[in-house]
Design a protein around this motif. Sequence first.
Motif, PDB file in Angstrom:
ATOM      1  N   ASN A  27      35.022  38.177  64.434  1.00  8.81           N
ATOM      2  CA  ASN A  27      35.680  38.039  65.740  1.00  8.81           C
ATOM      3  C   ASN A  27      36.487  39.283  66.109  1.00  8.81           C
ATOM      4  OD1 ASN A  27      34.689  35.381  66.050  1.00  8.81           O
ATOM      5  ND2 ASN A  27      36.404  34.555  64.895  1.00  8.81           N
ATOM      6  N   GLY A  28      35.908  40.445  65.831  1.00  9.93           N
ATOM      7  CA  GLY A  28      36.543  41.698  66.205  1.00  9.93           C
ATOM      8  C   GLY A  28      37.614  42.188  65.255  1.00  9.93           C
ATOM      9  N   LYS A  29      37.860  41.475  64.156  1.00  7.86           N
ATOM     10  CA  LYS A  29      38.889  41.873  63.199  1.00  7.86           C
ATOM     11  C   LYS A  29      38.269  42.143  61.834  1.00  7.86           C
ATOM     12  CE  LYS A  29      42.546  39.173  65.452  1.00  7.86           C
ATOM     13  NZ  LYS A  29      43.570  38.108  65.274  1.00  7.86           N
ATOM     14  N   LYS A  30      38.814  43.140  61.124  1.00  3.84           N
ATOM     15  CA  LYS A  30      38.353  43.453  59.785  1.00  3.84           C
ATOM     16  C   LYS A  30      39.016  42.501  58.789  1.00  3.84           C
ATOM     17  CE  LYS A  30      35.680  47.015  60.612  1.00  3.84           C
ATOM     18  NZ  LYS A  30      34.222  46.964  60.333  1.00  3.84           N
ATOM     19  N   VAL A  31      38.194  41.809  58.013  1.00  2.91           N
ATOM     20  CA  VAL A  31      38.689  40.846  57.029  1.00  2.91           C
ATOM     21  C   VAL A  31      38.274  41.316  55.640  1.00  2.91           C
ATOM     22  CG1 VAL A  31      38.656  38.439  56.273  1.00  2.91           C
ATOM     23  CG2 VAL A  31      38.518  38.978  58.718  1.00  2.91           C
ATOM     24  N   GLU A  32      39.207  41.255  54.692  1.00  2.00           N
ATOM     25  CA  GLU A  32      38.934  41.697  53.319  1.00  2.00           C
ATOM     26  C   GLU A  32      38.763  40.501  52.395  1.00  2.00           C
ATOM     27  OE1 GLU A  32      41.272  43.938  49.636  1.00  2.00           O
ATOM     28  OE2 GLU A  32      41.823  44.419  51.717  1.00  2.00           O
ATOM     29  N   PHE A  33      37.717  40.547  51.584  1.00  2.00           N
ATOM     30  CA  PHE A  33      37.461  39.546  50.552  1.00  2.00           C
ATOM     31  C   PHE A  33      37.489  40.244  49.194  1.00  2.00           C
ATOM     32  CE2 PHE A  33      35.381  38.167  54.396  1.00  2.00           C
ATOM     33  CZ  PHE A  33      35.616  36.801  54.469  1.00  2.00           C
ATOM     34  N   SER A  34      37.791  39.487  48.148  1.00  2.00           N
ATOM     35  CA  SER A  34      37.784  40.029  46.797  1.00  2.00           C
ATOM     36  C   SER A  34      37.006  39.091  45.888  1.00  2.00           C
ATOM     37  CB  SER A  34      39.216  40.199  46.272  1.00  2.00           C
ATOM     38  OG  SER A  34      39.215  40.750  44.963  1.00  2.00           O
ATOM     39  N   ILE A  35      36.109  39.651  45.074  1.00  2.00           N
ATOM     40  CA  ILE A  35      35.315  38.826  44.170  1.00  2.00           C
ATOM     41  C   ILE A  35      35.381  39.415  42.760  1.00  2.00           C
ATOM     42  CG2 ILE A  35      33.738  38.054  45.972  1.00  2.00           C
ATOM     43  CD1 ILE A  35      31.708  40.005  44.857  1.00  2.00           C
ATOM     44  N   ASP A  36      35.097  38.562  41.791  1.00  2.00           N
ATOM     45  CA  ASP A  36      35.133  38.937  40.386  1.00  2.00           C
ATOM     46  C   ASP A  36      33.733  38.772  39.802  1.00  2.00           C
ATOM     47  OD1 ASP A  36      35.603  39.350  37.716  1.00  2.00           O
ATOM     48  OD2 ASP A  36      37.264  37.913  37.557  1.00  2.00           O
ATOM     49  N   LEU A  37      33.098  39.891  39.453  1.00  2.00           N
ATOM     50  CA  LEU A  37      31.745  39.839  38.907  1.00  2.00           C
ATOM     51  C   LEU A  37      31.700  39.198  37.525  1.00  2.00           C
ATOM     52  CD1 LEU A  37      30.225  43.310  39.891  1.00  2.00           C
ATOM     53  CD2 LEU A  37      29.828  41.107  40.964  1.00  2.00           C
ATOM     54  N   ARG A  38      32.846  39.058  36.895  1.00  2.00           N
ATOM     55  CA  ARG A  38      32.884  38.444  35.571  1.00  2.00           C
ATOM     56  C   ARG A  38      32.840  36.913  35.654  1.00  2.00           C
ATOM     57  NH1 ARG A  38      38.391  40.628  33.448  1.00  2.00           N
ATOM     58  NH2 ARG A  38      38.881  39.462  35.339  1.00  2.00           N
ATOM     59  N   SER A  39      33.025  36.392  36.863  1.00  4.15           N
ATOM     60  CA  SER A  39      33.106  34.945  37.048  1.00  4.15           C
ATOM     61  C   SER A  39      31.882  34.406  37.773  1.00  4.15           C
ATOM     62  CB  SER A  39      34.366  34.596  37.854  1.00  4.15           C
ATOM     63  OG  SER A  39      34.373  33.236  38.230  1.00  4.15           O
ATOM     64  N   ASN A  40      31.440  33.213  37.383  1.00  8.61           N
ATOM     65  CA  ASN A  40      30.326  32.557  38.065  1.00  8.61           C
ATOM     66  C   ASN A  40      30.714  32.013  39.435  1.00  8.61           C
ATOM     67  OD1 ASN A  40      27.956  32.654  36.255  1.00  8.61           O
ATOM     68  ND2 ASN A  40      29.315  31.601  34.825  1.00  8.61           N
ATOM     69  N   LYS A  41      31.996  32.096  39.775  1.00  4.35           N
ATOM     70  CA  LYS A  41      32.432  31.657  41.105  1.00  4.35           C
ATOM     71  C   LYS A  41      31.862  32.546  42.207  1.00  4.35           C
ATOM     72  CE  LYS A  41      36.773  29.408  39.752  1.00  4.35           C
ATOM     73  NZ  LYS A  41      38.251  29.403  39.898  1.00  4.35           N
ATOM     74  N   ILE A  42      31.334  33.692  41.816  1.00  2.00           N
ATOM     75  CA  ILE A  42      30.729  34.582  42.809  1.00  2.00           C
ATOM     76  C   ILE A  42      29.612  33.889  43.578  1.00  2.00           C
ATOM     77  CG2 ILE A  42      29.112  35.560  41.130  1.00  2.00           C
ATOM     78  CD1 ILE A  42      29.225  38.169  42.600  1.00  2.00           C
ATOM     79  N   PHE A  43      28.907  32.933  42.922  1.00  2.00           N
ATOM     80  CA  PHE A  43      27.767  32.274  43.550  1.00  2.00           C
ATOM     81  C   PHE A  43      28.184  31.297  44.659  1.00  2.00           C
ATOM     82  CE2 PHE A  43      26.267  33.487  39.303  1.00  2.00           C
ATOM     83  CZ  PHE A  43      25.162  34.244  39.658  1.00  2.00           C
ATOM     84  N   THR A  44      29.480  31.004  44.736  1.00  2.00           N
ATOM     85  CA  THR A  44      29.977  30.126  45.802  1.00  2.00           C
ATOM     86  C   THR A  44      30.919  30.880  46.749  1.00  2.00           C
ATOM     87  OG1 THR A  44      31.804  29.370  44.381  1.00  2.00           O
ATOM     88  CG2 THR A  44      29.778  28.072  44.369  1.00  2.00           C
TER      89      THR A  44
END
Length: 258
Positions: free
Chosen positions: A192-209
């Motif tokens: 919606n016109g704004k830059k949003v930052e996400f952070s993920i951990d490749l060591r965790s299986n939570k990446i798949f969700t």
Amino acid sequence: MQKAFKVVIFIISLSLILTSCVSKRDITYFQNDQIDQTKVSNSYKTILKPDDLLQITISALDFESVKSFNLPAVNFSTTTNNAVGSPQQQSYLIDNNGYIDFPVIGKLKIGGLTRNQTIDLLKDKLDPDYVKNPTINIRIANYSVTILGDVRRPGTYTIPNERITILEAIGLAGDLNITGKRNTIKVFREINGKKVEFSIDLRSNKIFTSPVYYLQQNDLVYVDQNKSSSQDAAFNRNTGLFVSIGSIIVSLIAVLTR
């Protein structure tokens, strides 16, 4: 003097070893957490955004009725004013307000819509006044993602099938270097016109969700360096300084042990 010098060399070497070691738990992927299958989804929707360059093809049994909506794009010579080269399919750039200028119909706001919603909108505008039972295909010609930071091949990658996971994107970039931080991969996305930052951990299986497991066009993935790599870089920049300090320490020890 020689004994003092050996002591200093031992201390410096030990410090370098301790600061440059990388633990296995810091680099192994998918080692933490269980995959929550109830949250795993293979559904993916492409959201059209400003600056997307679209190729829209209209087909129907009545070939003549769709000609006006499949205009070819040609280049003209500045000297002869004649068309040069082979005609290519017309593309439509979504402007900053989310509009395209479509033949005959005029301005259409499609920014923020999914592909299926855009197809439904075009069908509603075309059928039955202009084209009966049209078949509509939409493709984003400039669909790309960018991977920067501590990876082997940073850069911007064009995605022809308009569907890519963050793991596939990292694979395109040749994977992370051994010094790349696995636990704080950053993904920057425009919503919606704004830059949003996400952070993920490749060591965790939570990446798949994760909401950024499937990347969208123009997403930016950034991989930071781990602490030991930053320390190594700082050490390399300050090697001359360390040598000078070491020399001073050796001289002081030699004076004090006489």
